[in-house]
Design a protein around this motif. Sequence first.
Motif, PDB file in Angstrom:
ATOM      1  N   ALA A  27       0.825  -1.206   0.000  1.00 32.23           N
ATOM      2  CA  ALA A  27       0.000   0.000   0.000  1.00 32.23           C
ATOM      3  C   ALA A  27       0.860   1.258   0.000  1.00 32.23           C
ATOM      4  N   ILE A  28       1.925   1.260   0.797  1.00 31.36           N
ATOM      5  CA  ILE A  28       2.824   2.412   0.847  1.00 31.36           C
ATOM      6  C   ILE A  28       3.488   2.628  -0.515  1.00 31.36           C
ATOM      7  N   ALA A  29       3.966   1.545  -1.114  1.00 30.76           N
ATOM      8  CA  ALA A  29       4.649   1.655  -2.415  1.00 30.76           C
ATOM      9  C   ALA A  29       3.703   2.168  -3.498  1.00 30.76           C
ATOM     10  N   GLN A  30       2.453   1.721  -3.478  1.00 30.05           N
ATOM     11  CA  GLN A  30       1.483   2.198  -4.475  1.00 30.05           C
ATOM     12  C   GLN A  30       1.297   3.696  -4.377  1.00 30.05           C
ATOM     13  N   ILE A  31       1.132   4.210  -3.164  1.00 34.43           N
ATOM     14  CA  ILE A  31       0.897   5.647  -2.998  1.00 34.43           C
ATOM     15  C   ILE A  31       2.148   6.439  -3.347  1.00 34.43           C
ATOM     16  N   ARG A  32       3.312   5.925  -2.998  1.00 36.16           N
ATOM     17  CA  ARG A  32       4.543   6.620  -3.383  1.00 36.16           C
ATOM     18  C   ARG A  32       4.677   6.697  -4.903  1.00 36.16           C
ATOM     19  N   ARG A  33       4.314   5.622  -5.602  1.00 35.96           N
ATOM     20  CA  ARG A  33       4.382   5.666  -7.072  1.00 35.96           C
ATOM     21  C   ARG A  33       3.386   6.687  -7.628  1.00 35.96           C
ATOM     22  N   GLU A  34       2.175   6.692  -7.093  1.00 33.57           N
ATOM     23  CA  GLU A  34       1.129   7.581  -7.604  1.00 33.57           C
ATOM     24  C   GLU A  34       1.452   9.055  -7.357  1.00 33.57           C
ATOM     25  N   ARG A  35       1.995   9.366  -6.178  1.00 29.08           N
ATOM     26  CA  ARG A  35       2.211  10.778  -5.794  1.00 29.08           C
ATOM     27  C   ARG A  35       3.629  11.259  -6.064  1.00 29.08           C
ATOM     28  N   GLY A  36       4.526  10.307  -6.279  1.00 25.48           N
ATOM     29  CA  GLY A  36       5.941  10.653  -6.377  1.00 25.48           C
ATOM     30  C   GLY A  36       6.589  10.529  -5.017  1.00 25.48           C
ATOM     31  N   PRO A  37       7.666   9.771  -4.896  1.00 28.57           N
ATOM     32  CA  PRO A  37       8.249   9.484  -3.584  1.00 28.57           C
ATOM     33  C   PRO A  37       8.698  10.713  -2.814  1.00 28.57           C
ATOM     34  N   THR A  38       9.082  11.785  -3.520  1.00 29.03           N
ATOM     35  CA  THR A  38       9.526  12.985  -2.803  1.00 29.03           C
ATOM     36  C   THR A  38       8.352  13.813  -2.282  1.00 29.03           C
ATOM     37  N   ASN A  39       7.149  13.396  -2.592  1.00 27.01           N
ATOM     38  CA  ASN A  39       5.961  14.126  -2.131  1.00 27.01           C
ATOM     39  C   ASN A  39       5.248  13.421  -0.987  1.00 27.01           C
ATOM     40  N   VAL A  40       5.855  12.343  -0.466  1.00 29.39           N
ATOM     41  CA  VAL A  40       5.187  11.498   0.528  1.00 29.39           C
ATOM     42  C   VAL A  40       6.062  11.362   1.769  1.00 29.39           C
ATOM     43  N   LEU A  41       5.449  11.532   2.960  1.00 29.42           N
ATOM     44  CA  LEU A  41       6.093  11.260   4.233  1.00 29.42           C
ATOM     45  C   LEU A  41       5.416  10.060   4.892  1.00 29.42           C
ATOM     46  N   LEU A  42       6.191   9.299   5.674  1.00 35.20           N
ATOM     47  CA  LEU A  42       5.671   8.108   6.351  1.00 35.20           C
ATOM     48  C   LEU A  42       5.996   8.206   7.840  1.00 35.20           C
ATOM     49  N   LEU A  43       4.947   8.276   8.674  1.00 37.04           N
ATOM     50  CA  LEU A  43       5.084   8.512  10.110  1.00 37.04           C
ATOM     51  C   LEU A  43       4.400   7.401  10.909  1.00 37.04           C
ATOM     52  N   HIS A  44       4.876   7.214  12.145  1.00 33.10           N
ATOM     53  CA  HIS A  44       4.244   6.228  13.038  1.00 33.10           C
ATOM     54  C   HIS A  44       4.051   6.846  14.415  1.00 33.10           C
ATOM     55  N   GLY A  45       2.901   6.556  15.040  1.00 31.98           N
ATOM     56  CA  GLY A  45       2.511   7.212  16.277  1.00 31.98           C
ATOM     57  C   GLY A  45       2.882   6.501  17.560  1.00 31.98           C
ATOM     58  N   GLY A  46       3.616   5.365  17.504  1.00 31.87           N
ATOM     59  CA  GLY A  46       4.092   4.740  18.730  1.00 31.87           C
ATOM     60  C   GLY A  46       3.300   3.521  19.162  1.00 31.87           C
ATOM     61  N   ASP A  47       3.736   2.904  20.278  1.00 29.10           N
ATOM     62  CA  ASP A  47       3.314   1.565  20.723  1.00 29.10           C
ATOM     63  C   ASP A  47       3.596   0.594  19.591  1.00 29.10           C
ATOM     64  N   THR A  48       4.853   0.289  19.431  1.00 37.54           N
ATOM     65  CA  THR A  48       5.371  -0.192  18.159  1.00 37.54           C
ATOM     66  C   THR A  48       5.768  -1.653  18.155  1.00 37.54           C
ATOM     67  N   PHE A  49       6.704  -2.048  19.019  1.00 39.86           N
ATOM     68  CA  PHE A  49       7.426  -3.300  18.773  1.00 39.86           C
ATOM     69  C   PHE A  49       7.235  -4.370  19.839  1.00 39.86           C
ATOM     70  N   SER A  50       6.439  -4.113  20.870  1.00 44.80           N
ATOM     71  CA  SER A  50       6.225  -5.141  21.895  1.00 44.80           C
ATOM     72  C   SER A  50       4.788  -5.662  21.804  1.00 44.80           C
TER      73      SER A  50
END
Length: 533
Positions: A86-109
Amino acid sequence: MMNKQAAWAGLFLILAAFAWMGSAAAADGARSGTLTILHTNDFHGRYMPFAVAPGNATAQTGDPGRAPQSFARTGKVNGFARLATAIAQIRRERGPTNVLLLHGGDTFSDDLLGNLTRGEAIIRLMNAVGYQFMALGNHDFDYGVERTRELQRLARFPMRGANVIDQASGRPFLGNPAVILTAGGLRVGILALGYHNTDQTGSPDNTKGLRFTSGIEAAKRYVPMLRRQADMVVVLSHQGSKVDRILAREVPDIDLIVGAHSHDEIAPPERIGKVRLVQALSDAAVLGEVTIRVADGQIAEVRGVAHTLWDDRYPADPGVSRLIERLRAPHRAQLEAVIATAAERIGRRYKSESPFDTLAGEILRRHAKAEVAFLPGVGYGVSLSPGPIRREDLYTLLPHPSKVVSMRLTGAQILAILEQSATNQKPENPLDAVGGLVQTAGLRWTVDLTRPIGQRIRDVAVGDAPLDPDRSYRVVTHSGMLQGIHRYGTFAEGRDIERTEDKVTDVVEAGLRAMGTVRAPALGAVTLIKDET
């Protein structure tokens, strides 16, 4: 005094860093452009697809104690391999330099592979899909502060929290809690906020040396700095949507709050004054997308959607699939060991009586020969679906190494615990809310959140007999509750406290094995009267 001086010195250094990062920004004038922010939150270690259906599919869907929230249909969701697609599709559609990817926490446990790799598995997967910034959630310290430092060294993106303070230095833990990233030709100032009650949600040992302060007060200090250096200001917040709405009203210079912690699906963006608020459910089941158009320095348009990651819509990314297989391979036998069979869905609820926790409480009660069992209300976990229950399925619900503890409490003390739970749900100050409704076995009780604090619990019975305030009862709980998580200090006041080395997860696993075929317990022991205001 020294801590205060260190804090101001730290803030001065961060301000100087902002000035350096954006030294050329003020001269550039008002800009125009369009960017897309992709966001996730509250993975809780989830990286594999899981079955869902309308109703109680995760800890905070299908829960009558909170705002209605449910999956729209039956199917499978999640999986980092599908998230990557899903991330790769949106990066292709919008252009990778126009997309940021963020995460809000409670991550790895909160997951068995997470425990076995001490968080490394999810960090490696996040590196693979190109995350750029992350807020520290309360469960991001489950393996201790030093392990969080180690995971930051492994991560290719900053993990931060402006209100997560290293007591030794007085500065934000792990470094500058804000970044300025460029996307769509726009400078985006992003500030990370952690959960202000983190130290009340887990073992005190896990956060030793840290102090957790108000994210709202931190935002009041940092947002003006970012506003001077950036074209827009985004706050990546692990405070929960109720607190984020207060943040939006008190710090109106924020353009977008990307929320977490409360596991809400907020899309399209909610507007509070000029501030927009979004959130992407939990468990990597949803990818949030916000597209922002800026014209001459002013936000002209904000659009947002939430993409549920159905496995029949998003094919698995081959490279990420191979990485998952490599991560699982050394632990496969332990992860996939079948311990019982679920005859039906057995879910967890956070704000009301929980089927799984009632079941686990009854197992603990029999194990300890207790009259009453208490477990904390926790907001993570995926429902057990009909069919084989594997060990990793159980660990999504009971991931922590809590030990079984027994004691004697008076009826008055039991009532105090129930009242504390009611206060946790609806305190005088919304920022004091912590944890879910306490989960019990062997008790019948009513909680009325429309009544004043201290008068919310009634009709309490142990078995078939009304609760006697003066009588002593044998109670079983776990070591986290004894340590006072969620403000349950009453457990430490009990008599004849018996600490054991029996892990709660091991006891529940043995109980499920003995059952063989497991059904959801009958509910109705807890009557919840909600405050709809």
